[in-house]
Design a protein around this motif. Structure first.
Motif, PDB file in Angstrom:
ATOM      1  N   LEU A 194     -23.260  27.220  97.866  1.00 21.70           N
ATOM      2  CA  LEU A 194     -24.279  28.265  97.871  1.00 21.70           C
ATOM      3  C   LEU A 194     -24.695  28.745  99.260  1.00 21.70           C
ATOM      4  O   LEU A 194     -25.381  29.765  99.375  1.00 21.70           O
ATOM      5  N   ARG A 195     -24.292  28.039 100.305  1.00 17.67           N
ATOM      6  CA  ARG A 195     -24.745  28.413 101.646  1.00 17.67           C
ATOM      7  C   ARG A 195     -23.625  28.288 102.672  1.00 17.67           C
ATOM      8  O   ARG A 195     -22.709  27.477 102.522  1.00 17.67           O
ATOM      9  N   ILE A 196     -23.752  29.092 103.734  1.00 16.92           N
ATOM     10  CA  ILE A 196     -22.863  28.990 104.882  1.00 16.92           C
ATOM     11  C   ILE A 196     -23.733  28.786 106.126  1.00 16.92           C
ATOM     12  O   ILE A 196     -24.699  29.527 106.339  1.00 16.92           O
ATOM     13  N   ASN A 197     -23.396  27.776 106.923  1.00 14.96           N
ATOM     14  CA  ASN A 197     -24.150  27.454 108.128  1.00 14.96           C
ATOM     15  C   ASN A 197     -23.306  27.700 109.368  1.00 14.96           C
ATOM     16  O   ASN A 197     -22.090  27.477 109.367  1.00 14.96           O
ATOM     17  N   LEU A 198     -23.965  28.131 110.437  1.00 11.77           N
ATOM     18  CA  LEU A 198     -23.318  28.333 111.737  1.00 11.77           C
ATOM     19  C   LEU A 198     -23.784  27.227 112.678  1.00 11.77           C
ATOM     20  O   LEU A 198     -24.981  27.006 112.848  1.00 11.77           O
ATOM     21  N   TRP A 199     -22.818  26.529 113.280  1.00 12.65           N
ATOM     22  CA  TRP A 199     -23.114  25.419 114.182  1.00 12.65           C
ATOM     23  C   TRP A 199     -22.605  25.750 115.585  1.00 12.65           C
ATOM     24  O   TRP A 199     -21.612  26.451 115.737  1.00 12.65           O
ATOM     25  N   HIS A 200     -23.288  25.178 116.586  1.00 10.81           N
ATOM     26  CA  HIS A 200     -22.746  25.166 117.942  1.00 10.81           C
ATOM     27  C   HIS A 200     -22.075  23.811 118.141  1.00 10.81           C
ATOM     28  O   HIS A 200     -22.619  22.773 117.740  1.00 10.81           O
ATOM     29  N   LEU A 201     -20.886  23.815 118.752  1.00  9.74           N
ATOM     30  CA  LEU A 201     -20.114  22.576 118.876  1.00  9.74           C
ATOM     31  C   LEU A 201     -20.824  21.521 119.730  1.00  9.74           C
ATOM     32  O   LEU A 201     -20.500  20.335 119.636  1.00  9.74           O
ATOM     33  N   ALA A 202     -21.794  21.938 120.533  1.00  5.96           N
ATOM     34  CA  ALA A 202     -22.493  20.979 121.396  1.00  5.96           C
ATOM     35  C   ALA A 202     -23.820  20.517 120.816  1.00  5.96           C
ATOM     36  O   ALA A 202     -24.472  19.636 121.396  1.00  5.96           O
ATOM     37  N   ILE A 203     -24.236  21.087 119.685  1.00  4.96           N
ATOM     38  CA  ILE A 203     -25.560  20.777 119.118  1.00  4.96           C
ATOM     39  C   ILE A 203     -25.384  20.224 117.700  1.00  4.96           C
ATOM     40  O   ILE A 203     -24.842  20.897 116.822  1.00  4.96           O
ATOM     41  N   THR A 204     -25.851  19.016 117.485  1.00  8.84           N
ATOM     42  CA  THR A 204     -25.633  18.362 116.184  1.00  8.84           C
ATOM     43  C   THR A 204     -26.868  18.325 115.291  1.00  8.84           C
ATOM     44  O   THR A 204     -26.750  18.114 114.084  1.00  8.84           O
ATOM     45  N   ASP A 205     -28.050  18.521 115.858  1.00 10.93           N
ATOM     46  CA  ASP A 205     -29.260  18.298 115.068  1.00 10.93           C
ATOM     47  C   ASP A 205     -29.788  19.550 114.371  1.00 10.93           C
ATOM     48  O   ASP A 205     -30.801  19.498 113.686  1.00 10.93           O
ATOM     49  N   ARG A 206     -29.113  20.691 114.554  1.00 11.03           N
ATOM     50  CA  ARG A 206     -29.564  21.883 113.838  1.00 11.03           C
ATOM     51  C   ARG A 206     -28.415  22.880 113.701  1.00 11.03           C
ATOM     52  O   ARG A 206     -27.502  22.917 114.525  1.00 11.03           O
ATOM     53  N   SER A 207     -28.504  23.659 112.642  1.00  9.08           N
ATOM     54  CA  SER A 207     -27.544  24.745 112.418  1.00  9.08           C
ATOM     55  C   SER A 207     -28.320  25.946 111.918  1.00  9.08           C
ATOM     56  O   SER A 207     -29.494  25.845 111.544  1.00  9.08           O
ATOM     57  N   PHE A 208     -27.682  27.109 111.913  1.00  9.23           N
ATOM     58  CA  PHE A 208     -28.327  28.336 111.466  1.00  9.23           C
ATOM     59  C   PHE A 208     -27.707  28.776 110.141  1.00  9.23           C
ATOM     60  O   PHE A 208     -26.483  28.888 110.033  1.00  9.23           O
ATOM     61  N   ASN A 209     -28.553  28.987 109.170  1.00  9.69           N
ATOM     62  CA  ASN A 209     -28.073  29.445 107.865  1.00  9.69           C
ATOM     63  C   ASN A 209     -27.769  30.945 107.949  1.00  9.69           C
ATOM     64  O   ASN A 209     -28.642  31.742 108.266  1.00  9.69           O
ATOM     65  N   ILE A 210     -26.501  31.323 107.687  1.00  5.26           N
ATOM     66  CA  ILE A 210     -26.122  32.735 107.805  1.00  5.26           C
ATOM     67  C   ILE A 210     -25.840  33.380 106.446  1.00  5.26           C
ATOM     68  O   ILE A 210     -25.836  34.606 106.343  1.00  5.26           O
ATOM     69  N   VAL A 211     -25.601  32.573 105.415  1.00  3.01           N
ATOM     70  CA  VAL A 211     -25.463  33.101 104.055  1.00  3.01           C
ATOM     71  C   VAL A 211     -26.151  32.142 103.093  1.00  3.01           C
ATOM     72  O   VAL A 211     -25.958  30.926 103.185  1.00  3.01           O
TER      73      VAL A 211
END
Length: 447
Positions: A194-211
């Motif tokens: 139900l969701r797609i998240n965007l991650w930065h390869l250097a950051i593990t503790d948060r992601s951005f929900n894009i869908v």
């Protein structure tokens, strides 16, 4: 793509013990790296096996293209979510290589919930001659140090070291079905139902929900996300497919939350073909951008389709993978095979597409000549440099001598996962617990 031009030489078959198949040994994903020199497989036991291509030598000029085991490691372990009383399998759902930045290689692997970044390095020298440590690495008594020496590097047997660099956890409520590395080489996305998240390869503790397609009331849920992928050249574009057979192209420049797609690719359903199984067999199990970025390749249960990004109304090409199964959908529904998720792949020049089928068959379609071939990955043809012969399934009527009847197909032998070398005619086929690697030595027509 005829019988005379499509004989393909087997380059290697990695076979385990075959009198029985343990669940943990079943291969669940296959992926070449960007150069094709490395090939990674993941299995249901949470292991990742990396194969390396052997360089060509003067003494064995035909050995180039053979892949040997380079490294094996345990990527994921079974876990238990105590809050939800839910077992989390160790099965590797996807592997994606990161573009190589230095001598080391990096890859992402994921199970249902947790994504891990691994670094693969080689070591063939070791330092010797420390002043403050002895040969076993223990600190010396300073009173015994009477002179200073310069440490030196001495050659040693090649050692491949795999180390976990980052763990991206707690980003998904539902099972992760795909991951895709962005062309900016800094971010990647992960998709669940139900969701797609965007991650930065250097950051593990948060992601951005894009869908986020989760409805306020789950009873209103009509479709789920089945696969997603970034555009190979434009870091702002990505596509995701749904269980209703549609594709949505999204542009991250338009909004932070891409619930409103830029383009919707959907083929109108033919009312004459409407049946109880229509929605199930129209679900897209895989979507891949072409290397050029101009086309999309999708796989549903019976067909593979090629879409032009500039034409949303219908696919520009449709290829029947195993149309002879259309009359067997009822029995395939009863044994759950109708829910199998087949993958698809482009060759390096986007001129040929490949996908799997049952009975350890896999299909290839030449987009230029419109010819197709059915080949089989089997132990009988797994000897080095053996030639694969085209196979044919007979749905009825007159049968040729080597034809196979639809009723004799083995639905427990299925090729769900395939990969194509990014530049050469080398393909990797996962057939249950066996990995077959084939190389076309006869011609280069498909390049």
């Amino acid at each position: 793509m005829g019988e005379d031009t499509d004989a393909r030489n087997i380059n290697h078959g990695f076979l385990r013990d075959h009198s029985y198949v343990t669940e943990a040994d079943i291969i669940s994903t296959v992926e070449f790296n960007h150069t094709g020199e490395l090939l990674a497989t993941g299995d249901k036991g949470g292991r990742v096996v990396i194969f390396q291509r052997e360089p060509e030598s003067k003494h064995a000029p035909h050995s180039q293209g053979e892949y040997d085991v380079y490294s094996t490691f345990q990527s994921h372990e079974p876990e238990f979510d105590y809050l939800k009383s839910l077992e989390i399998e160790e099965k590797i759902n996807k592997i994606k290589w990161l573009p190589q930045q230095n001598a080391a290689h990096s890859l992402l692997s994921t199970n249902d919930k947790t994504i891990k970044l691994w670094k693969i390095t080689e070591r063939d020298k070791r330092p010797e001659g420390y002043n403050l440590k002895d040969e076993e690495g223990r600190l010396k008594d300073l009173c015994t140090v009477t002179s200073l020496q310069v440490p030196v590097l001495k050659p040693m047997d090649l050692m491949v070291e795999v180390s976990p660099r980052r763990v991206f956890a707690n980003g998904h409520t539902y099972h992760i079905n795909s991951i895709s590395v962005n062309s900016d080489c800094e971010t990647y996305m992960s998709a669940d139902d139900l969701r797609i998240n965007l991650w930065h390869l250097a950051i593990t503790d948060r992601s951005f929900n894009i869908v986020d397609i989760k409805p306020a009331n789950m009873e209103d849920l009509t479709e789920v996300i089945t696969a997603s992928e970034f555009h190979p050249h434009h870091c702002n574009l990505f596509v995701y497919s749904s269980s209703k057979g549609s594709l949505r192209l999204c542009d991250m420049r338009a909004a932070a939350l891409c619930d409103q797609h830029a383009k919707l690719f959907e083929e109108p359903e033919d009312p004459s073909n409407r049946s109880f199984f229509s929605e199930i067999i129209s679900s897209v199990s895989d979507v891949k951008f072409s290397h050029s970025g101009r086309y999309l390749l999708t796989r549903d249960y019976l067909t593979v389709k090629v879409w032009d990004l500039n034409m949303e109304a219908r696919p520009i090409e449709t290829y029947q993978v195993h149309d002879y199964l259309r009359s067997k959908l009822c029995s395939l529904y009863e044994n759950d095979c109708i829910f199998d998720k087949f993958e698809c792949a482009w060759n390096g020049s986007d001129s040929v597409i490949m996908t799997g089928a049952y009975n350890n068959f896999f299909r290839m379609f030449d987009r230029n000549t419109k010819r197709d071939v059915t080949l089989e990955a089997s132990r009988e043809s797994s000897k080095p440099r053996a030639v694969l012969k085209p196979r044919r399934v007979c749905a009825g009527g007159k049968r040729r001598r080597d034809d196979i009847s639809v009723d004799s197909l083995d639905f427990t032998k299925k090729i769900l996962h395939t990969a194509w070398h990014p530049a050469e005619n080398i393909i990797a086929i996962a057939a249950t617990n066996n990995l077959y690697i084939f190389q076309d030595r006869v011609n280069s027509e498909m390049q």
